[in-house]
Design a protein around this motif. Structure first.
Motif, PDB file in Angstrom:
ATOM      1  N   ILE A 254       0.770  -1.235  -0.060  1.00  0.00           N
ATOM      2  CA  ILE A 254       0.141  -0.002  -0.021  1.00  0.00           C
ATOM      3  C   ILE A 254       0.921   1.355   0.059  1.00  0.00           C
ATOM      4  CG2 ILE A 254      -2.049  -0.987   1.208  1.00  0.00           C
ATOM      5  CD1 ILE A 254      -1.054   0.231   3.657  1.00  0.00           C
ATOM      6  N   SER A 255       2.109   0.941  -0.573  1.00  0.00           N
ATOM      7  CA  SER A 255       2.923   2.164  -0.560  1.00  0.00           C
ATOM      8  C   SER A 255       2.445   3.302  -1.391  1.00  0.00           C
ATOM      9  CB  SER A 255       4.268   1.767  -1.056  1.00  0.00           C
ATOM     10  OG  SER A 255       4.937   0.939  -0.448  1.00  0.00           O
ATOM     11  N   GLU A 256       1.613   3.092  -2.448  1.00  0.00           N
ATOM     12  CA  GLU A 256       1.302   4.130  -3.210  1.00  0.00           C
ATOM     13  C   GLU A 256      -0.090   4.805  -2.520  1.00  0.00           C
ATOM     14  OE1 GLU A 256       3.632   3.974  -6.407  1.00  0.00           O
ATOM     15  OE2 GLU A 256       1.722   5.209  -6.198  1.00  0.00           O
ATOM     16  N   ARG A 257      -0.793   3.876  -1.787  1.00  0.00           N
ATOM     17  CA  ARG A 257      -1.860   4.660  -0.975  1.00  0.00           C
ATOM     18  C   ARG A 257      -1.382   5.376   0.189  1.00  0.00           C
ATOM     19  NH1 ARG A 257      -5.729   0.854   2.391  1.00  0.00           N
ATOM     20  NH2 ARG A 257      -4.233   1.252   3.936  1.00  0.00           N
ATOM     21  N   LYS A 258      -0.377   4.983   0.890  1.00  0.00           N
ATOM     22  CA  LYS A 258       0.236   6.244   1.786  1.00  0.00           C
ATOM     23  C   LYS A 258       0.781   7.308   1.332  1.00  0.00           C
ATOM     24  CE  LYS A 258       0.567   4.989   5.570  1.00  0.00           C
ATOM     25  NZ  LYS A 258      -0.490   5.201   6.745  1.00  0.00           N
ATOM     26  N   ARG A 259       1.442   7.255   0.175  1.00  0.00           N
ATOM     27  CA  ARG A 259       1.888   8.388  -0.498  1.00  0.00           C
ATOM     28  C   ARG A 259       0.760   9.213  -0.924  1.00  0.00           C
ATOM     29  NH1 ARG A 259       6.242   5.048  -2.532  1.00  0.00           N
ATOM     30  NH2 ARG A 259       4.939   4.526  -4.530  1.00  0.00           N
ATOM     31  N   ALA A 260      -0.272   8.491  -1.211  1.00  0.00           N
ATOM     32  CA  ALA A 260      -1.534   9.388  -1.766  1.00  0.00           C
ATOM     33  C   ALA A 260      -2.007   9.796  -0.489  1.00  0.00           C
ATOM     34  CB  ALA A 260      -2.390   8.547  -2.350  1.00  0.00           C
ATOM     35  N   GLU A 261      -1.956   9.254   0.707  1.00  0.00           N
ATOM     36  CA  GLU A 261      -2.553  10.319   1.989  1.00  0.00           C
ATOM     37  C   GLU A 261      -1.647  11.260   2.470  1.00  0.00           C
ATOM     38  OE1 GLU A 261      -2.527   6.950   4.723  1.00  0.00           O
ATOM     39  OE2 GLU A 261      -4.573   6.214   3.979  1.00  0.00           O
ATOM     40  N   GLN A 270      -4.761  10.393  -9.302  1.00  0.00           N
ATOM     41  CA  GLN A 270      -4.099   9.485  -9.925  1.00  0.00           C
ATOM     42  C   GLN A 270      -4.248   8.105  -9.412  1.00  0.00           C
ATOM     43  OE1 GLN A 270       0.013  10.981  -9.759  1.00  0.00           O
ATOM     44  NE2 GLN A 270      -0.526  12.828 -10.816  1.00  0.00           N
ATOM     45  N   SER A 271      -4.868   7.979  -8.183  1.00  0.00           N
ATOM     46  CA  SER A 271      -5.162   6.759  -7.391  1.00  0.00           C
ATOM     47  C   SER A 271      -5.833   5.706  -8.275  1.00  0.00           C
ATOM     48  CB  SER A 271      -5.564   7.077  -6.259  1.00  0.00           C
ATOM     49  OG  SER A 271      -5.933   5.784  -5.254  1.00  0.00           O
ATOM     50  N   THR A 272      -5.216   4.587  -8.253  1.00  0.00           N
ATOM     51  CA  THR A 272      -6.169   3.564  -9.004  1.00  0.00           C
ATOM     52  C   THR A 272      -7.003   2.960  -7.982  1.00  0.00           C
ATOM     53  OG1 THR A 272      -4.366   1.872  -8.119  1.00  0.00           O
ATOM     54  CG2 THR A 272      -4.078   2.694 -10.281  1.00  0.00           C
ATOM     55  N   ASP A 273      -7.198   3.224  -6.743  1.00  0.00           N
ATOM     56  CA  ASP A 273      -8.081   2.977  -5.834  1.00  0.00           C
ATOM     57  C   ASP A 273      -9.254   4.130  -5.954  1.00  0.00           C
ATOM     58  OD1 ASP A 273      -6.249   1.766  -3.079  1.00  0.00           O
ATOM     59  OD2 ASP A 273      -7.261   0.707  -4.690  1.00  0.00           O
ATOM     60  N   MET A 274     -10.365   3.626  -5.660  1.00  0.00           N
ATOM     61  CA  MET A 274     -11.425   4.558  -5.687  1.00  0.00           C
ATOM     62  C   MET A 274     -11.620   5.230  -4.520  1.00  0.00           C
ATOM     63  SD  MET A 274     -14.601   2.209  -7.622  1.00  0.00           S
ATOM     64  CE  MET A 274     -14.287   0.838  -6.694  1.00  0.00           C
ATOM     65  N   LEU A 275     -11.326   6.515  -4.544  1.00  0.00           N
ATOM     66  CA  LEU A 275     -11.168   7.631  -3.499  1.00  0.00           C
ATOM     67  C   LEU A 275     -12.435   8.352  -3.327  1.00  0.00           C
ATOM     68  CD1 LEU A 275      -7.395   8.599  -3.690  1.00  0.00           C
ATOM     69  CD2 LEU A 275      -8.643   6.500  -2.484  1.00  0.00           C
ATOM     70  N   ALA A 276     -13.127   8.566  -2.421  1.00  0.00           N
ATOM     71  CA  ALA A 276     -14.265   9.629  -2.431  1.00  0.00           C
ATOM     72  C   ALA A 276     -14.233  10.385  -0.853  1.00  0.00           C
ATOM     73  CB  ALA A 276     -15.500   8.646  -2.592  1.00  0.00           C
ATOM     74  N   VAL A 277     -14.803  11.405  -0.949  1.00  0.00           N
ATOM     75  CA  VAL A 277     -14.977  12.009   0.450  1.00  0.00           C
ATOM     76  C   VAL A 277     -16.768  12.327   0.447  1.00  0.00           C
ATOM     77  CG1 VAL A 277     -14.995  14.472   1.676  1.00  0.00           C
ATOM     78  CG2 VAL A 277     -12.974  13.448   0.120  1.00  0.00           C
ATOM     79  N   ASN A 288     -12.700  10.318  -7.241  1.00  0.00           N
ATOM     80  CA  ASN A 288     -11.622  10.297  -8.294  1.00  0.00           C
ATOM     81  C   ASN A 288     -12.135   9.595  -9.618  1.00  0.00           C
ATOM     82  OD1 ASN A 288     -11.366   7.777  -7.468  1.00  0.00           O
ATOM     83  ND2 ASN A 288      -9.385   7.707  -7.297  1.00  0.00           N
ATOM     84  N   PRO A 289     -11.309   9.611 -10.602  1.00  0.00           N
ATOM     85  CA  PRO A 289     -11.455   8.915 -11.895  1.00  0.00           C
ATOM     86  C   PRO A 289     -11.800   7.379 -11.865  1.00  0.00           C
ATOM     87  CG  PRO A 289      -9.955  10.784 -12.352  1.00  0.00           C
ATOM     88  CD  PRO A 289      -9.991  10.550 -10.834  1.00  0.00           C
ATOM     89  N   ALA A 290     -11.025   6.813 -10.945  1.00  0.00           N
ATOM     90  CA  ALA A 290     -11.225   5.270 -10.583  1.00  0.00           C
ATOM     91  C   ALA A 290     -12.494   4.817 -10.538  1.00  0.00           C
ATOM     92  CB  ALA A 290     -10.253   4.992  -9.191  1.00  0.00           C
ATOM     93  N   TRP A 291     -13.482   5.761  -9.916  1.00  0.00           N
ATOM     94  CA  TRP A 291     -14.906   5.233  -9.953  1.00  0.00           C
ATOM     95  C   TRP A 291     -15.280   4.992 -11.480  1.00  0.00           C
ATOM     96  CZ3 TRP A 291     -17.730   4.353  -5.480  1.00  0.00           C
ATOM     97  CH2 TRP A 291     -17.083   4.544  -4.482  1.00  0.00           C
ATOM     98  N   VAL A 365     -11.811   4.872   1.047  1.00  0.00           N
ATOM     99  CA  VAL A 365     -10.821   4.252   0.091  1.00  0.00           C
ATOM    100  C   VAL A 365     -11.609   3.121  -0.424  1.00  0.00           C
ATOM    101  CG1 VAL A 365      -8.684   3.245  -0.298  1.00  0.00           C
ATOM    102  CG2 VAL A 365      -8.883   5.284   0.936  1.00  0.00           C
ATOM    103  N   VAL A 366     -11.976   2.846  -1.762  1.00  0.00           N
ATOM    104  CA  VAL A 366     -12.785   1.438  -2.339  1.00  0.00           C
ATOM    105  C   VAL A 366     -11.916   0.825  -3.285  1.00  0.00           C
ATOM    106  CG1 VAL A 366     -15.058   1.097  -3.040  1.00  0.00           C
ATOM    107  CG2 VAL A 366     -14.789   3.254  -2.010  1.00  0.00           C
ATOM    108  N   ARG A 367     -12.067  -0.479  -3.265  1.00  0.00           N
ATOM    109  CA  ARG A 367     -11.411  -1.423  -3.927  1.00  0.00           C
ATOM    110  C   ARG A 367     -12.392  -2.452  -4.343  1.00  0.00           C
ATOM    111  NH1 ARG A 367      -5.378  -3.013  -2.467  1.00  0.00           N
ATOM    112  NH2 ARG A 367      -5.411  -0.803  -3.105  1.00  0.00           N
ATOM    113  N   ASP A 368     -12.190  -2.844  -5.463  1.00  0.00           N
ATOM    114  CA  ASP A 368     -13.102  -3.743  -6.319  1.00  0.00           C
ATOM    115  C   ASP A 368     -12.387  -5.291  -5.824  1.00  0.00           C
ATOM    116  OD1 ASP A 368     -14.315  -4.437  -9.718  1.00  0.00           O
ATOM    117  OD2 ASP A 368     -14.694  -5.632  -7.746  1.00  0.00           O
ATOM    118  N   VAL A 369     -13.085  -5.875  -5.086  1.00  0.00           N
ATOM    119  CA  VAL A 369     -12.614  -7.295  -4.600  1.00  0.00           C
ATOM    120  C   VAL A 369     -13.643  -8.460  -5.172  1.00  0.00           C
ATOM    121  CG1 VAL A 369     -11.550  -6.121  -2.559  1.00  0.00           C
ATOM    122  CG2 VAL A 369     -13.654  -7.067  -2.261  1.00  0.00           C
TER     123      VAL A 369
END
Length: 580
Positions: A254-261, A270-277, A288-291, A365-369
């Motif tokens: 989750i290095s990318e996610r930590k840097r994103a935070e 730029q996140s590949t995870d679906m991020l939302a507020v 974000n565009p991942a949605w 932080v949302v991910r398709d599982v």
């Protein structure tokens, strides 16, 4: 006395070839046993005429009894392989083969029966329907291949450890995630790749408290000494009595996610995870565009809408309760909810809700599982299928073992008396160097058959064999050589053999044979005994000399009045020694 031929076939008894397994009670019991099994059992003579059929496969089709007395070729003309197998068996070959018959697969065991001259007198085969077994084996192979492909393709690092933290399993993604090969890590401590021992201790503490941990963030040290952030999903492995035997789980980088935070505003899009507020009512404020990439929704289709609008109605109550805990100041990790995509499909999404921030807003932080959930379900189904298939295979193995044991017994024992047949007895004599051999013959047996009939003769043969067996030691080999003639081979001292033969003659004459119809019949036997003539040349010549001496002594006993035994004299000018 008229000597009967000794080369008796498997089914040749005084009753004729219709009875394959022994006297009527045994015959009935064996037939009932065969007919209760999911098999097809057939016996034919050298000309291919059916002598016996049985087993559920044939009786349920209603053709078992119709086959008896007819050529087997009338029934399997459409199966050339079956005809070829029968010819192989009649040629003297014992073998096992699988063959296709319509939509079913059968495993057939062919066992030719020989007389003492090595000629095939009968062919017996048992066919077991193994269609389900073959199908189960194919399903197991497919399931194993699917599981292996899933395990090798999964991007997360899957691990197992023992209770002390020694790694026992790593997925192939280990090389991508850590730089180590599987071989380098298996057998070493998990602390080898853990950057902070305190983090590892905290993870173990949580696992002991809760049995499982989801999305535990930690730092992993790669082989190149670079630290990366990982999210750990782990659970405790317990023994049957509840003791900890190890741990299993996955590590996700989750290095990318930590840097994103850390740089949220700069890399949010730029996140590949679906991020939302979202606000306190669950309405999307920012996405974000991942949605769009994952679910197909454009940003304007989500903004202002409640996330519960996209969650199936039956899942909403549980999800709303979790969000309320977030609003109250808690964090919810790996909340799995089904979510409608723009094409109407339902996807499994893993949600991580942050603590509520100013104005009641919270981050998601949302991910398709969906793939992970489906893989878990397929894994459970596979394990259930494996368990069921293993039980079925074990049962079939037990049935096959029983059939093999029965076939082996039938091939080596006289079908009427149950003692060893001529072939098996002679094989014992060739295999073991005996100390003595005796030939025993029922006196006036032809008169029994002529005056009372062959069924009574069968009863006499069985009772004589039974009584003789009761006075013989366990290491003596006792067999029916043909007609009313029996043979005994000893490895004990010769004096013991003398006593055993005397006891055999006495036990037969001591009490009349009680027939099934209530009559009694006085029966005696005569016997000839010879010590092993080991100086007669080769082992074969020694056996032939000893066998001939015992046979000559038997006839001396007959000529001297019967109901006695004669000991063959050693080679030389000595007379036979008789004992009443």
């Amino acid at each position: 006395m008229k000597r009967r031929p000794r080369n008796r076939s498997f089914a040749s008894t005084n009753r004729g070839p219709a009875f394959l397994f022994g006297p009527p009670p045994v015959e009935t019991a064996v037939r009932q046993l065969v007919n209760s099994m999911p098999v097809a059992m057939t016996a034919i003579d050298p000309d291919g005429v059916v002598l016996f059929t049985g087993g559920k496969v044939l009786t349920e089709r209603g053709i078992a009894q119709a086959m008896v007395g007819r050529p087997i070729w009338d029934f399997n003309g459409e199966y050339p392989q079956a005809q070829q197998n029968i010819r192989r068996g009649l040629a003297g070959e014992a073998f096992t083969v699988r063959l296709e018959a319509g939509a079913n697969t059968y495993e057939a065991h062919y066992a030719p029966i020989f007389d003492s001259g090595g000629n095939v007198t009968q062919l017996v085969w048992v066919a077991l329907d193994v269609t389900e077994q073959c199908r189960a084996e194919a399903e197991i192979r497919a399931s194993e291949e699917m599981y292996r492909a899933t395990f090798e393709a999964i991007d997360d690092l899957v691990f197992h450890t023992d209770r002390t933290g020694i790694i026992t399993l790593m997925s192939p993604s280990c090389l991508r995630q850590s730089g180590y090969t599987v071989e380098e890590l298996v057998g070493s401590s998990v602390a080898r790749v853990w950057a902070d021992p305190v983090e590892l201790a905290n993870l173990l503490m949580l696992l002991r408290q809760h049995d499982s941990v989801n999305d535990f963030e930690a730092r992993m040290v790669r082989k190149d000494s670079v630290e990366v952030f990982v999210s750990v999903n782990a659970s405790v492995l317990l023994t049957e009595d509840g003791a900890v035997r190890g741990y299993q789980g996955t590590l996700r980088n989750i290095s990318e996610r930590k840097r994103a935070e850390a740089e949220r505003d700069r890399i949010f899009t730029q996140s590949t995870d679906m991020l939302a507020v979202a606000d306190a009512r669950g309405r999307f404020v920012r996405v974000n565009p991942a949605w769009t990439a994952t679910l197909g929704y454009a940003s304007h289709e989500l903004l202002g809408e409640s996330l519960w609008h996209f969650v199936p109605r039956e899942d909403r109550a549980e999800g709303i309760a979790l969000v309320r805990t977030v609003i109250a100041g808690e964090t919810a990790a790996d909340v799995r909810l089904r979510f409608h995509s723009s094409d109407g499909d339902c996807r499994w999404l893993s949600w991580r809700f942050s603590e509520a921030i100013d104005d009641g807003m919270f981050y998601c932080v949302v991910r398709d599982v969906t793939g992970v959930v489906n893989a878990d379900m397929e894994k459970e189904e596979m394990l259930e299928a494996l368990s069921s298939s293993a039980a079925a295979l074990a049962q079939q193995a037990m049935e096959l073992d029983l059939l093999r044991e029965q076939a082996e017994f039938m091939a080596n024992h006289d079908s009427l008396t149950g003692v060893k047949n001529r072939r098996a007895w002679l094989a014992d004599c060739e295999r073991i160097r005996p100390t003595a051999i005796a030939m025993l013959d029922i006196d006036f047996f032809k008169q029994v058959n002529d005056n009372y009939g062959h069924p009574v003769g069968d009863e006499v043969l069985c009772e004589v064999a039974r009584r003789i067996a009761t006075v013989l030691p366990d290491d003596a080999s006792f067999g029916r050589l043909g007609g009313e003639e029996f043979g005994v081979m000893w490895t004990a001292p010769f004096e013991s053999a003398c006593g055993d033969v005397a006891a055999a003659v006495h036990v037969i004459a001591s009490e009349p044979v009680h027939l099934m119809d209530g009559r009694e019949l006085n029966v005696t036997i005569s016997a000839g005994l010879s010590r092993w003539l080991g100086d007669s040349g080769t082992p074969e010549e020694s056996f032939a000399g000893t066998f001939g001496a015992a046979d000559t002594a038997l006839y001396a006993a007959k000529e001297s009045g019967r109901n006695r035994f004669v000991i063959a004299a050693r080679p030389g000018p000595h007379a036979q020694k008789a004992a009443a």
